[in-house]
Scaffold this active site. Sequence first.
Site, mmCIF file in Angstrom:
data_model
loop_
_atom_site.group_PDB
_atom_site.id
_atom_site.type_symbol
_atom_site.label_atom_id
_atom_site.label_comp_id
_atom_site.label_asym_id
_atom_site.label_seq_id
_atom_site.Cartn_x
_atom_site.Cartn_y
_atom_site.Cartn_z
ATOM 1 N N CYS A 118 55.162 -3.255 76.610
ATOM 2 C CA CYS A 118 55.355 -2.108 76.722
ATOM 3 C C CYS A 118 56.095 -1.265 77.334
ATOM 4 C CB CYS A 118 53.543 -1.047 77.714
ATOM 5 S SG CYS A 118 53.136 -2.242 78.931
ATOM 6 N N TRP A 119 55.990 -0.102 78.405
ATOM 7 C CA TRP A 119 57.077 0.493 78.779
ATOM 8 C C TRP A 119 57.767 -0.890 80.130
ATOM 9 C CZ3 TRP A 119 60.794 3.486 79.200
ATOM 10 C CH2 TRP A 119 61.943 3.409 79.835
#
Length: 351
Positions: free
Chosen positions: A98-99
Amino acid sequence: MKYPEILSIDDVLARLDEFDTIIDARTPGEFALDHLPNAINCPVLDDEQRVVVGTLYKQTGPFEAKKVGAPMVAANIAHHIDTLWHDKPREWKPLVYCWRGGNRSGSMAHILAKIGWPVVQLEGGYKAFRTRVNADLEQAPELDFRVICGTTGSGKTRLLDTLEAIGAQVLDLEQLAAHRGSVLGNLPCQPQPTQKAFETSIWDRLRRFDPALPVFVESESKKVGALRVPAALMERMRASPCIALQVRREHRVQLLIEDYQHFACNAPALNTQLSYLTDLHGKEKIGKWQQMALEGKMPELVDELLVDHYDPAYTRSIHRNFTQYDQARAIELPDISPAAFLAAARALHEA
């Protein structure tokens, strides 16, 4: 081995091509800006859901935000498992990120691991990947570039395509940028990628090349449409040996009409682009060219554009920017047939 296995960006990149699936757990909006090569987007929160959860996080704190977000996350992950991965064997090995390698990828990786798949989670997420891409592109690639030079319409892209088809290493920046590199270079119905996505594509191509073999590339400017070529790569290209592709002007006119049919058959669209040259050539000349387009005089118009605009600009630019151009190997094409490009490609590839 205990799963999910959490690996650093160094370890993941060393094994990047070994994963069966690369899963980007971020929102579709984040994914559209850029993502790891060959990743698929399987968001644990969509764009609207992320706004809802993020707003709650800021206004009421993490506990309330997680209570609202958890059912969304669970439902989205269940949907992905049911529609995408229900038939995957036990040996299926996905990478999830993810980020920043936090809750979103952690939630997905945890559930996939509980099912029994040997899932890997990227520590630091996309942010760590982006940091690595930036660092790598700041260094001049240790590759043997051969720069295909030639006036507009000489078939540089066709030669690159032919070289790639016969097994040569090719870096086609215009293809990666979805632009042909001039005022008429935008492609119909195909927007350019973001700057970050362009850089990721370049990084991915560069890492796959064999340093022992030449890499053929076109003599691009610093910008391809709205996108910037990384400075270190540009400097390396401009200091590399050149190949001068030579084609008679009548054949260049023919090639340009073939390759730019979307403008040749659409005078209003072409005239909109020509208007951007007014500061260089004045209203009178641009008006003349636009009238030629409206009258369907495409061969005459293209010929004038070559003589008055493209060829002088190319002559000024090529000698100034590519230091080895004066020693360039000349390749003269008798025509623009596939056979002519194939012969030229073979001569270069076998040299």
